[in-house]
Scaffold this motif. Structure first.
Motif, PDB file in Angstrom:
ATOM      1  N   ALA A   1      36.241  34.807 -11.284  1.00 41.43           N
ATOM      2  CA  ALA A   1      36.665  34.021 -12.432  1.00 41.43           C
ATOM      3  C   ALA A   1      35.894  32.713 -12.508  1.00 41.43           C
ATOM      4  CB  ALA A   1      38.161  33.752 -12.368  1.00 41.43           C
ATOM      5  N   GLU A   2      35.667  32.115 -11.364  1.00 43.40           N
ATOM      6  CA  GLU A   2      34.991  30.819 -11.348  1.00 43.40           C
ATOM      7  C   GLU A   2      33.579  30.911 -11.930  1.00 43.40           C
ATOM      8  OE1 GLU A   2      33.456  27.702  -7.993  1.00 43.40           O
ATOM      9  OE2 GLU A   2      35.400  28.642  -7.647  1.00 43.40           O
ATOM     10  N   VAL A   3      32.856  31.943 -11.557  1.00 43.42           N
ATOM     11  CA  VAL A   3      31.486  32.110 -12.055  1.00 43.42           C
ATOM     12  C   VAL A   3      31.495  32.356 -13.560  1.00 43.42           C
ATOM     13  CG1 VAL A   3      29.440  33.595 -11.962  1.00 43.42           C
ATOM     14  CG2 VAL A   3      30.568  32.913  -9.854  1.00 43.42           C
ATOM     15  N   LEU A   4      32.346  33.269 -14.005  1.00 45.71           N
ATOM     16  CA  LEU A   4      32.428  33.549 -15.438  1.00 45.71           C
ATOM     17  C   LEU A   4      32.876  32.328 -16.223  1.00 45.71           C
ATOM     18  CD1 LEU A   4      33.943  37.150 -15.448  1.00 45.71           C
ATOM     19  CD2 LEU A   4      31.662  36.479 -16.220  1.00 45.71           C
ATOM     20  N   GLU A   5      33.788  31.562 -15.662  1.00 45.29           N
ATOM     21  CA  GLU A   5      34.261  30.358 -16.354  1.00 45.29           C
ATOM     22  C   GLU A   5      33.139  29.335 -16.481  1.00 45.29           C
ATOM     23  OE1 GLU A   5      36.200  28.104 -18.704  1.00 45.29           O
ATOM     24  OE2 GLU A   5      37.162  29.945 -18.004  1.00 45.29           O
ATOM     25  N   ARG A   6      32.333  29.187 -15.434  1.00 48.26           N
ATOM     26  CA  ARG A   6      31.189  28.260 -15.524  1.00 48.26           C
ATOM     27  C   ARG A   6      30.198  28.724 -16.597  1.00 48.26           C
ATOM     28  NH1 ARG A   6      28.913  28.074 -10.026  1.00 48.26           N
ATOM     29  NH2 ARG A   6      30.813  28.838  -9.126  1.00 48.26           N
ATOM     30  N   LEU A   7      29.970  30.022 -16.652  1.00 47.43           N
ATOM     31  CA  LEU A   7      29.078  30.561 -17.683  1.00 47.43           C
ATOM     32  C   LEU A   7      29.658  30.333 -19.077  1.00 47.43           C
ATOM     33  CD1 LEU A   7      28.030  33.915 -15.963  1.00 47.43           C
ATOM     34  CD2 LEU A   7      26.559  31.926 -16.393  1.00 47.43           C
TER      35      LEU A   7
END
Length: 94
Positions: free
Chosen positions: A1-7
């Protein structure tokens, strides 16, 4: 989730599947319904997510479980006619 949220925050999510993956992670996490709502609404505003049964029912569910009853009802009303069965009308009745 963290990676997708940053993207997402940097405007790099451009595919329907990416938005669906992110909102699914939030819906399946404890107390992350508001984040799911933001992702779904953003995806629909950008015309990346279609306003189809799948998207609308996920949005309605997120509203319902975050105690936002009025938007949940309005969204279930949009989703129910698109459903293949009457289950969404039962959710609307709840």
């Amino acid at each position: 989730a963290e990676v997708l949220e940053r993207l997402r925050a940097s405007g790099q999510l451009t595919e329907e599947a990416e938005y669906r993956n992110l909102y699914a992670v939030y819906i399946n996490s404890d107390n992350k319904e508001r984040e799911a709502i933001a992702v779904i609404n953003e995806g629909m505003e950008k015309n990346i997510l279609p306003a189809d049964f799948r998207t609308l029912s996920a949005l309605a569910q997120a509203y319902y479980f975050s105690d936002q009853i009025a938007p949940a009802i309005a969204t279930y009303q949009k989703a129910a006619p698109l459903a293949e069965n009457g289950e969404t009308y039962l959710n609307l009745a709840k």
